[in-house]
Design an enzyme around this catalytic site. Structure first.
Site, short mmCIF file in Angstrom:
data_model
loop_
_atom_site.label_atom_id
_atom_site.label_comp_id
_atom_site.label_asym_id
_atom_site.label_seq_id
_atom_site.Cartn_x
_atom_site.Cartn_y
_atom_site.Cartn_z
N ARG A 403 0.84 -1.20 0.00
CA ARG A 403 0.00 0.00 0.00
C ARG A 403 0.87 1.25 0.00
O ARG A 403 0.59 2.24 0.67
CB ARG A 403 -0.90 0.00 1.23
CG ARG A 403 -2.26 0.59 0.98
CD ARG A 403 -3.00 0.84 2.30
NE ARG A 403 -4.37 1.22 2.04
CZ ARG A 403 -5.11 1.92 2.86
NH1 ARG A 403 -4.65 2.30 4.02
NH2 ARG A 403 -6.34 2.23 2.55
N LYS A 436 -9.01 5.74 16.06
CA LYS A 436 -9.00 4.43 15.41
C LYS A 436 -7.55 4.21 15.02
O LYS A 436 -7.02 4.91 14.16
CB LYS A 436 -9.92 4.45 14.18
CG LYS A 436 -9.87 3.16 13.36
CD LYS A 436 -10.91 3.21 12.25
CE LYS A 436 -10.70 2.09 11.24
NZ LYS A 436 -11.59 2.24 10.08
N TRP A 437 -6.89 3.25 15.66
CA TRP A 437 -5.45 3.03 15.53
C TRP A 437 -5.23 1.87 14.55
O TRP A 437 -5.47 0.72 14.91
CB TRP A 437 -4.87 2.73 16.90
CG TRP A 437 -3.38 2.64 16.97
CD1 TRP A 437 -2.57 1.73 16.36
CD2 TRP A 437 -2.51 3.49 17.74
NE1 TRP A 437 -1.26 1.96 16.68
CE2 TRP A 437 -1.19 3.03 17.53
CE3 TRP A 437 -2.71 4.58 18.58
CZ2 TRP A 437 -0.08 3.63 18.13
CZ3 TRP A 437 -1.60 5.18 19.18
CH2 TRP A 437 -0.31 4.70 18.96
N ASP A 438 -4.79 2.21 13.35
CA ASP A 438 -4.72 1.23 12.27
C ASP A 438 -3.29 0.73 12.05
O ASP A 438 -2.32 1.29 12.59
CB ASP A 438 -5.27 1.90 10.99
CG ASP A 438 -5.86 0.91 10.00
OD1 ASP A 438 -5.55 -0.29 10.09
OD2 ASP A 438 -6.62 1.35 9.12
N ASN A 440 -1.73 -1.14 8.54
CA ASN A 440 -2.23 -1.73 7.29
C ASN A 440 -1.30 -2.66 6.54
O ASN A 440 -1.61 -3.03 5.41
CB ASN A 440 -2.68 -0.61 6.35
CG ASN A 440 -4.13 -0.25 6.59
OD1 ASN A 440 -4.99 -1.10 6.55
ND2 ASN A 440 -4.39 1.02 6.87
N CYS A 486 -7.29 -1.65 14.96
CA CYS A 486 -7.64 -2.04 13.60
C CYS A 486 -6.33 -2.37 12.91
O CYS A 486 -5.30 -1.79 13.23
CB CYS A 486 -8.32 -0.83 12.93
SG CYS A 486 -8.50 -0.92 11.14
N ASP A 508 -12.65 -5.21 7.13
CA ASP A 508 -13.11 -4.21 6.17
C ASP A 508 -14.24 -4.75 5.32
O ASP A 508 -14.82 -4.03 4.52
CB ASP A 508 -11.95 -3.78 5.26
CG ASP A 508 -11.13 -2.69 5.92
OD1 ASP A 508 -11.55 -2.18 6.97
OD2 ASP A 508 -10.08 -2.35 5.37
C1 GLA Z 1 -7.77 0.17 6.70
C2 GLA Z 1 -8.96 0.06 7.63
C3 GLA Z 1 -10.14 0.74 7.01
C4 GLA Z 1 -9.82 2.16 6.71
C5 GLA Z 1 -8.60 2.25 5.81
C6 GLA Z 1 -8.15 3.67 5.63
O1 GLA Z 1 -7.96 -0.60 5.56
O2 GLA Z 1 -9.23 -1.27 7.93
O3 GLA Z 1 -11.27 0.65 7.85
O4 GLA Z 1 -9.59 2.84 7.92
O5 GLA Z 1 -7.51 1.51 6.35
O6 GLA Z 1 -7.05 3.77 4.82
#
Ligand code: GLA
Length: 697
Positions: A403, A436-438, A440, A486, A508
């Site tokens: 990404r 919301k602590w992501d 990815n 997340c 997601d």
């Molecule tokens: C991830 C999260 C999504 C969203 C995107 C934003 O994929 O799971 O819910 O927040 O990032 O880029």
């Protein structure tokens, strides 16, 4: 659990499981050693509580190390047992020592008597004058006597997380693990084991465990030569090594383990109770989670203050209590190719500052939240341009992009300090109630060239500790913050991160039909109060499937309700219905979020599905019922409820119908879905929520 020592001094878990309520150590009838000569020579097949490389066994070990003189076997002798208080918990500590090299190994058994759980962990201490290299230090070993077993585990991938799998355990090994540097979508650090064919959702013996760790991990099931089952679990040993200098210690994460005779459902209720009472951050442990709105599916990266304000107004009118702006509000973030690690408000998207939106949201009587991905960096960011060496990397090796982003090495103090300071500034300057602590992407090229060579492989563990530390510091300074974990959907839910965060975004994939399966699996480990689900638009963005608004709401009601669609495009009729459903959810919410969960009928493509929640005092219950695809002509069945007080009468809130707890548990409720005309509905996508309350007395 019953423990003993072999004549050679190895720690044996003689028994784990039922004790008839009162059995004591002396009531245990010891196994007779087998007369097979090989069985006498080795400890294979014996339920070791912590197999060590150096014990006379070939089974998967918990501990492997190299002393400075090159010796690779540890010989640990029991020294003492003591009861200590750790984090306020009575904990049995068993100390073992390798006296030649002054290594002390403490086995810890934290007792959660009220939950009927034991938390296992190990602590290594170098009491000598020379360093040693630990190559594997798992949390615990568990054993079950010879028999036929099956394992239940959770697997999947991005968008298809938490699929409950059941498999027979045959001679040899089955490994469930993550090597990705985080908990992962592919597997979750939880397991249950049961005697083959004896256990289902409601009934039967089940042994289970869950690891409190958000980095790479492993759980190995090994059916030994005598058909005994050995399970070891802990931090992933692959590519791991730890330099344990003189006076230093290394502590493993905890493996929480338990036993239930009420099937997988019984095990899940024990874990939910433990999570709610012992693990989740205290501040929000028992507060009801707000109904949230999240803008991700509505606006993507195209965040603009005017549209966000319009969304917020519409969300507030639907009854939403927390408005969350997802990705796209910061730095140069117009797509996933830039901006990560520059945690400053984008002035083009918010020309008058973020305050314009946060003020409006608070005026609307909602809380305000934002999305962050603190461990990540875009190469196109000010932070990366200033500190390209802060990412995981090896010199002269191209990093792998996922990404278009790379991972910051939180083992480094300067990285932690920078990100913490940025987040502190943001939270001090803005009125933010929720993060919301992501996370990815997985970790690749996990190099830490700036560290001394012998410490470089510690990075797998030090990075996770670093992340924990930053979140913990934020929680101290901003104690009221609500934090959602997340990781590209549900890649990071475990008992480690849930000690620092309050709720979980679990996929997601927001398709209501798929979601039933994802939520079903997830809720076998983690409590409903942590499980965030959104109602989104149709056709669904991930699957293209269309399902009715009501069905989407009823699925999302299973835990923490959220709305994630573009509510500005919803018709007046949809908004009216949504408002009613949000109101209905708020009435049911205390029972769903804080009650005891019973899966009555698992999700099935052409059968009904049902889940029930019961308050601890058993006076109120909610049943959520679904019918995905109906089969024409099939008769209407019944679903038997669970967990009620058999002696009480209960009344259905919708129509005043009454029955007793005993009848509802023995005979069950008829499964009928009504159309808006009031006629029974045999078609697809039936759903409803029934509230039953004890008739007073
Ligand atoms: C991830 C999260 C999504 C969203 C995107 C934003 O994929 O799971 O819910 O927040 O990032 O880029």
């Amino acid at each position: 659990m019953l423990l003993s020592l072999t004549p050679g001094g190895a720690l044996v878990l003689d028994h784990w499981g039922a004790d008839g309520g009162s059995a004591r150590g002396e009531d245990y009838l010891p196994r007779r050693p087998s007369n097979w000569p090989w069985d006498r020579a080795f400890l294979d097949g014996v339920p070791l509580a912590y197999p060590v490389y150096g014990d006379p066994t070939f089974k998967e070990p918990c501990l492997c190390l190299v002393y400075e003189d090159g010796t690779r076997v540890a010989r640990l002798a029991f020294r003492e047992d003591r009861i200590v208080k750790l984090k306020g918990r009575p904990t049995l500590e068993l100390l073992f020592v390798d006296s030649v090299h002054d290594l002390v190994l403490a086995h810890r058994f934290a007792v959660y008597a009220e939950h009927d759980l034991i938390g296992r962990a190990a602590r290594l201490q170098n009491d000598g004058e020379r360093p040693m290299r630990i190559e594997r230090a798992l949390s615990a070993g568990l054993g079950l006597p010879p028999g036929q077993y099956e394992a239940w585990t959770l697997h999947g991938q991005l968008g298809r997380e938490y699929q409950l799998e059941r498999r027979p355990l045959r001679p040899g090994k089955f490994i469930t693990e993550s090597r990705r540097g985080f908990t992962s979508h592919e597997a979750n650090p939880w397991f249950a084991v049961s005697p083959t064919g004896e256990t289902n959702e409601q009934h039967g013996p089940v042994w289970f465990g869950a690891l409190a760790w958000s980095g790479s991990w492993t759980i190995v099931f090994e059916v030994e030569r005598n058909e005994a089952l050995s399970i070891v679990a802990g931090v992933q040993p692959f590519d791991f090594a730890w330099h344990l200098g003189p006076g230093e210690t290394l502590e493993t994460p905890a493996l929480v383990c338990g036993y239930s005779e009420e099937g997988l459902g019984g095990a899940s209720r024990v874990l939910h109770g433990y999570l709610a009472a012992e693990v989740l951050p205290e501040r929000h442990r028992s507060t009801l989670r707000p109904v949230l709105y999240n803008s991700w599916e509505a606006t993507g990266f195209d965040v603009h203050v005017e549209e966000q304000i319009a969304l917020a107004r519409r969300a507030a009118a639907l009854g939403v209590e927390l408005f969350v702006v997802d990705d796209g509000w910061f730095g140069a973030r117009d797509s996933d190719q830039a901006g990560l690690a520059d945690w400053v408000v984008n002035p083009r998207k918010f020309p008058r500052g973020l305050g314009e939106l946060t003020d409006e949201v608070h005026c609307l009587d909602m809380q305000f939240g934002i999305w962050l991905e603190p461990e990540m960096v875009s190469p196109d960011s000010d932070l990366y341009r200033a500190h390209p060496d802060w990412i995981f990397h090896f010199p002269d090796r191209e990093p792998t992009f996922v990404r278009d982003q790379l991972v910051l090495n939180f083992a480094r103090e300067d990285v932690r300090a920078n990100i913490l300071a940025q987040l502190q500034r943001l939270l001090r300057e803005q009125r933010i109630d929720f993060l919301k602590w992501d996370h990815n992407r997985p970790l690749t090229e996990v190099g830490w060239p700036a560290a001394p060579r012998e410490r470089q492989r510690e990075v797998w563990v030090r990075h996770v500790h670093g992340v924990y530390e930053v979140i913990a510091q934020l929680r101290v300074e901003f104690p009221d913050l609500l934090i959602e974990t997340c990781a590209a959907g549900g890649g990071r839910a475990d008992l480690g991160i849930l000690a620092l965060t309050d709720q979980v975004w679990l996929s997601d994939n927001t398709d209501a039909a798929d979601r039933l399966l994802i939520q079903y699996g997830y809720s076998h480990v983690y409590a409903p109060r942590t499980m965030v689900n959104w109602v989104t638009d149709v056709p669904n963005l991930q699957t293209g499937r269309e399902s009715p608004l009501e069905f989407r709401f009823h699925v999302a009601m299973q835990g923490v309700l959220g709305i994630g669609g573009n509510v500005l495009r919803w018709t007046a009729e949809e908004c009216d219905r949504a408002r009613e459903l949000v109101t209905e959810y708020k009435r049911l919410r205390p029972i769903i979020q804080q009650g005891r969960q019973y899966w009555l009928l698992p999700p099935a493509s052409n059968g009904p599905c049902a889940v029930q929640y019961v308050t601890n005092d058993r006076r109120q219950t909610v049943v959520l019922l679904y019918q995905l695809l109906a089969m024409g002509g099939r008769g209407r069945g019944r679903v038997r409820l669970r967990g009620l007080d058999p002696t009480r009468r209960y009344r259905r809130a919708a129509d005043g119908a009454e029955s007793t707890g005993a009848a509802m548990m023995a005979i069950g409720l008829p499964i009928v879905f009504l159309q808006s005309t009031g006629l029974p509905h045999d078609g697809d996508w039936g759903s409803k929520a029934e509230l039953w309350q004890a008739v007073d007395g």
